[in-house]
Motif scaffolding. Structure first.
Motif, PDB file in Angstrom:
ATOM      1  N   MET A  57       0.883  -1.279   0.011  1.00 25.84           N
ATOM      2  CA  MET A  57      -0.022   0.142   0.007  1.00 25.84           C
ATOM      3  C   MET A  57       0.805   1.202   0.118  1.00 25.84           C
ATOM      4  SD  MET A  57      -3.215  -0.766  -0.021  1.00 25.84           S
ATOM      5  CE  MET A  57      -4.019   0.336   0.740  1.00 25.84           C
ATOM      6  N   ILE A  58       0.621   2.447  -0.770  1.00 23.62           N
ATOM      7  CA  ILE A  58       1.198   3.583  -0.683  1.00 23.62           C
ATOM      8  C   ILE A  58       1.040   4.356   0.476  1.00 23.62           C
ATOM      9  CG2 ILE A  58       1.267   3.579  -3.046  1.00 23.62           C
ATOM     10  CD1 ILE A  58      -1.156   5.781  -3.269  1.00 23.62           C
ATOM     11  N   THR A  59      -0.024   3.993   1.147  1.00 26.51           N
ATOM     12  CA  THR A  59      -0.343   4.845   2.487  1.00 26.51           C
ATOM     13  C   THR A  59      -1.024   3.500   3.543  1.00 26.51           C
ATOM     14  OG1 THR A  59      -1.708   6.334   3.623  1.00 26.51           O
ATOM     15  CG2 THR A  59      -2.584   5.451   1.682  1.00 26.51           C
ATOM     16  N   ALA A  60      -0.698   3.708   4.761  1.00 31.45           N
ATOM     17  CA  ALA A  60      -1.256   3.160   5.649  1.00 31.45           C
ATOM     18  C   ALA A  60      -2.573   3.304   6.035  1.00 31.45           C
ATOM     19  CB  ALA A  60      -0.458   3.068   7.221  1.00 31.45           C
ATOM     20  N   ASP A  61      -3.399   4.499   5.840  1.00 32.81           N
ATOM     21  CA  ASP A  61      -4.618   4.710   5.791  1.00 32.81           C
ATOM     22  C   ASP A  61      -5.479   4.703   4.728  1.00 32.81           C
ATOM     23  OD1 ASP A  61      -7.066   5.819   6.869  1.00 32.81           O
ATOM     24  OD2 ASP A  61      -6.232   7.841   7.840  1.00 32.81           O
ATOM     25  N   ALA A  62      -6.356   3.866   4.794  1.00 35.81           N
ATOM     26  CA  ALA A  62      -7.204   3.838   3.460  1.00 35.81           C
ATOM     27  C   ALA A  62      -8.087   4.932   3.102  1.00 35.81           C
ATOM     28  CB  ALA A  62      -8.061   2.461   3.784  1.00 35.81           C
ATOM     29  N   HIS A  63      -8.375   5.867   4.136  1.00 39.70           N
ATOM     30  CA  HIS A  63      -9.140   7.093   3.885  1.00 39.70           C
ATOM     31  C   HIS A  63      -8.393   7.960   3.032  1.00 39.70           C
ATOM     32  CE1 HIS A  63     -12.246   6.485   7.019  1.00 39.70           C
ATOM     33  NE2 HIS A  63     -11.067   5.763   7.662  1.00 39.70           N
ATOM     34  N   ASP A  64      -7.158   7.809   2.833  1.00 33.82           N
ATOM     35  CA  ASP A  64      -6.065   8.740   1.984  1.00 33.82           C
ATOM     36  C   ASP A  64      -6.101   8.323   0.508  1.00 33.82           C
ATOM     37  OD1 ASP A  64      -5.545  10.198   4.186  1.00 33.82           O
ATOM     38  OD2 ASP A  64      -3.914   9.066   4.637  1.00 33.82           O
ATOM     39  N   LEU A  65      -6.814   7.036   0.313  1.00 36.02           N
ATOM     40  CA  LEU A  65      -6.657   6.615  -1.075  1.00 36.02           C
ATOM     41  C   LEU A  65      -8.006   6.895  -1.854  1.00 36.02           C
ATOM     42  CD1 LEU A  65      -5.553   2.783  -0.437  1.00 36.02           C
ATOM     43  CD2 LEU A  65      -4.053   4.967  -1.354  1.00 36.02           C
ATOM     44  N   ALA A  66      -8.936   7.638  -1.453  1.00 36.02           N
ATOM     45  CA  ALA A  66     -10.167   8.228  -2.203  1.00 36.02           C
ATOM     46  C   ALA A  66      -9.945   8.827  -3.521  1.00 36.02           C
ATOM     47  CB  ALA A  66     -10.971   8.935  -1.393  1.00 36.02           C
ATOM     48  N   GLY A  67      -8.891   9.912  -3.562  1.00 39.62           N
ATOM     49  CA  GLY A  67      -8.488  10.733  -4.543  1.00 39.62           C
ATOM     50  C   GLY A  67      -7.917   9.878  -5.865  1.00 39.62           C
TER      51      GLY A  67
ATOM     52  N   PHE B   6      -8.185   6.621  -6.172  1.00 40.40           N
ATOM     53  CA  PHE B   6      -9.274   5.630  -6.548  1.00 40.40           C
ATOM     54  C   PHE B   6      -9.956   6.242  -7.716  1.00 40.40           C
ATOM     55  CE2 PHE B   6     -13.336   3.798  -6.530  1.00 40.40           C
ATOM     56  CZ  PHE B   6     -13.200   2.560  -6.486  1.00 40.40           C
ATOM     57  N   ALA B   7     -10.447   7.423  -7.313  1.00 35.86           N
ATOM     58  CA  ALA B   7     -11.363   8.265  -8.155  1.00 35.86           C
ATOM     59  C   ALA B   7     -10.852   8.395  -9.706  1.00 35.86           C
ATOM     60  CB  ALA B   7     -11.675   9.745  -7.735  1.00 35.86           C
ATOM     61  N   VAL B   8      -9.397   8.608  -9.764  1.00 31.27           N
ATOM     62  CA  VAL B   8      -8.792   8.647 -11.022  1.00 31.27           C
ATOM     63  C   VAL B   8      -8.142   7.572 -11.596  1.00 31.27           C
ATOM     64  CG1 VAL B   8      -8.404  11.307 -10.674  1.00 31.27           C
ATOM     65  CG2 VAL B   8      -6.645   9.852 -10.071  1.00 31.27           C
ATOM     66  N   ASP B   9      -8.539   6.375 -11.046  1.00 29.97           N
ATOM     67  CA  ASP B   9      -7.909   5.243 -11.573  1.00 29.97           C
ATOM     68  C   ASP B   9      -6.271   4.954 -11.180  1.00 29.97           C
ATOM     69  OD1 ASP B   9      -8.303   2.377 -12.019  1.00 29.97           O
ATOM     70  OD2 ASP B   9      -8.181   2.867 -14.164  1.00 29.97           O
ATOM     71  N   ALA B  10      -5.686   5.482 -10.153  1.00 27.52           N
ATOM     72  CA  ALA B  10      -4.460   5.417 -10.106  1.00 27.52           C
ATOM     73  C   ALA B  10      -3.827   4.526  -8.982  1.00 27.52           C
ATOM     74  CB  ALA B  10      -4.022   7.261  -9.725  1.00 27.52           C
ATOM     75  N   LEU B  11      -4.602   3.175  -8.825  1.00 28.31           N
ATOM     76  CA  LEU B  11      -4.074   2.446  -7.692  1.00 28.31           C
ATOM     77  C   LEU B  11      -3.802   1.274  -8.354  1.00 28.31           C
ATOM     78  CD1 LEU B  11      -6.995   3.096  -4.910  1.00 28.31           C
ATOM     79  CD2 LEU B  11      -4.496   3.948  -4.763  1.00 28.31           C
ATOM     80  N   THR B  12      -3.142   0.434  -7.842  1.00 28.48           N
ATOM     81  CA  THR B  12      -2.784  -0.893  -8.319  1.00 28.48           C
ATOM     82  C   THR B  12      -4.043  -1.807  -7.954  1.00 28.48           C
ATOM     83  OG1 THR B  12      -1.823  -1.590  -6.324  1.00 28.48           O
ATOM     84  CG2 THR B  12      -0.258  -0.753  -7.839  1.00 28.48           C
ATOM     85  N   ARG B  13      -4.083  -2.861  -8.616  1.00 27.99           N
ATOM     86  CA  ARG B  13      -5.271  -3.714  -8.631  1.00 27.99           C
ATOM     87  C   ARG B  13      -5.316  -4.105  -7.030  1.00 27.99           C
ATOM     88  NH1 ARG B  13      -5.012  -9.688 -11.234  1.00 27.99           N
ATOM     89  NH2 ARG B  13      -3.637  -9.810  -9.789  1.00 27.99           N
ATOM     90  N   GLU B  14      -4.212  -4.449  -6.395  1.00 29.05           N
ATOM     91  CA  GLU B  14      -4.476  -5.041  -4.938  1.00 29.05           C
ATOM     92  C   GLU B  14      -4.869  -3.559  -4.104  1.00 29.05           C
ATOM     93  OE1 GLU B  14      -1.830  -5.159  -6.806  1.00 29.05           O
ATOM     94  OE2 GLU B  14      -1.816  -7.545  -7.218  1.00 29.05           O
ATOM     95  N   GLU B  15      -4.326  -2.397  -4.364  1.00 21.42           N
ATOM     96  CA  GLU B  15      -4.871  -1.217  -3.471  1.00 21.42           C
ATOM     97  C   GLU B  15      -6.233  -1.058  -3.725  1.00 21.42           C
ATOM     98  OE1 GLU B  15      -0.229   1.063  -3.632  1.00 21.42           O
ATOM     99  OE2 GLU B  15      -2.127   1.492  -5.175  1.00 21.42           O
ATOM    100  N   ARG B  16      -6.513  -1.245  -5.047  1.00 21.20           N
ATOM    101  CA  ARG B  16      -8.190  -0.994  -5.465  1.00 21.20           C
ATOM    102  C   ARG B  16      -8.914  -1.951  -4.900  1.00 21.20           C
ATOM    103  NH1 ARG B  16     -10.686   1.551  -9.945  1.00 21.20           N
ATOM    104  NH2 ARG B  16     -12.935   0.527 -10.202  1.00 21.20           N
ATOM    105  N   GLU B  17      -8.633  -3.135  -4.804  1.00 17.60           N
ATOM    106  CA  GLU B  17      -9.491  -4.154  -4.001  1.00 17.60           C
ATOM    107  C   GLU B  17      -9.540  -3.955  -2.611  1.00 17.60           C
ATOM    108  OE1 GLU B  17      -7.851  -7.762  -5.170  1.00 17.60           O
ATOM    109  OE2 GLU B  17      -8.510  -7.962  -7.128  1.00 17.60           O
ATOM    110  N   GLU B  18      -8.509  -3.430  -2.054  1.00 21.36           N
ATOM    111  CA  GLU B  18      -8.337  -3.288  -0.523  1.00 21.36           C
ATOM    112  C   GLU B  18      -9.316  -1.865  -0.325  1.00 21.36           C
ATOM    113  OE1 GLU B  18      -5.365  -2.533   3.338  1.00 21.36           O
ATOM    114  OE2 GLU B  18      -4.793  -3.505   1.397  1.00 21.36           O
TER     115      GLU B  18
END
Length: 248
Positions: free
Chosen positions: A1-11, A13-25
């Protein structure tokens, strides 16, 4: 994960900039977190608005200008050996070669000028798009920006984004009802004391639109009316909708 807090991944995720594992998590996390689901929707809408801000429709007269340049460019008639209009044994004389060369040079000059003009137009379009995108980005990222959304009676919805600190505003809408050719939508700022000033015209389109508005100043609300095709100096009809702006 690029961050320990999943709340920080919203942005991301919105622009499809996560890996498959990060997206699923993140999807597993968002399923039980309404705040993140809401933030994703807002980020996706902002990304759409930024894309619209950079888009530019070519001028309607561009095609006519190109065809006019083609019509003014001298052309030699095309003939095939042995075909209609061909002369047996015909050879290019120096005079004919000079004429052909002159025609080629004229065509090159004409199309060279056209290419330079098109390049200038494209450069100006890119600069305008970059400027609009930067303005929208500043507005959407400003910490005091407020979004006022409202479903309207004529169909669709509209959202006003306002930053009092930047004195900047934009209007986003979709599914505008069609109007007769001699009518248009017009936006109005309404300041205390019922002082009204135009905030610009709005094409009657069903597609999502992003419109940069003039500085709101002390305006307390934004209204939408239907006016004659070129717009009016002041509203001539009752507002179809009104959006209350945040206090100054």
């Amino acid at each position: 994960m690029i961050t320990a807090d999943a709340h920080d991944l919203a942005g991301a995720f919105a622009v499809d900039a996560l890996t498959r594992e990060e997206r699923e998590e993140f999807l597993r996390h968002a399923a039980g977190c309404p705040d993140c689901a809401h933030e994703v929707a807002r980020h996706q809408q902002a990304a759409t608005w930024l894309g619209l801000a950079a888009a530019r429709t070519p001028a309607p007269e561009l095609k006519d200008r190109v065809l006019a340049e083609v019509a003014r460019t001298p052309q030699l008639p095309a003939t095939l050996p042995g075909g209609p209009g061909a002369r047996r044994g015909r050879r290019f004389t120096p005079r004919l070669l000079n004429l052909a060369l002159a025609a080629c040079l004229a065509a090159a000059a004409a199309f060279g000028g056209l290419a330079a003009w098109q390049h200038q137009e494209a450069r100006e379009a890119r600069q305008a798009a970059d400027s609009r995108t930067a303005d929208f980005a500043r507005l959407l990222a400003a910490p005091d920006t407020t979004f006022v959304k409202q479903d309207v009676s004529y169909g669709g919805s509209g959202t006003v984004a306002v930053s009092r600190h930047l004195d900047q505003a934009a209007y986003f809408c979709e599914d505008l009802a069609p109007l007769p050719p001699d009518r248009t939508y017009q936006l109005w700022y309404i300041a205390p004391g019922n002082h009204v000033r135009s905030a610009g015209l709005l094409p009657a389109r069903t597609a999502l639109q992003a419109v940069s508005l003039p500085p709101p100043g002390t305006a307390a609300s934004l209204a939408l009316t239907v006016e004659p095709g070129k717009g009016s100096a002041e509203p001539s009809t009752e507002p179809l909708a009104t959006w209350a702006l945040p206090a100054v």
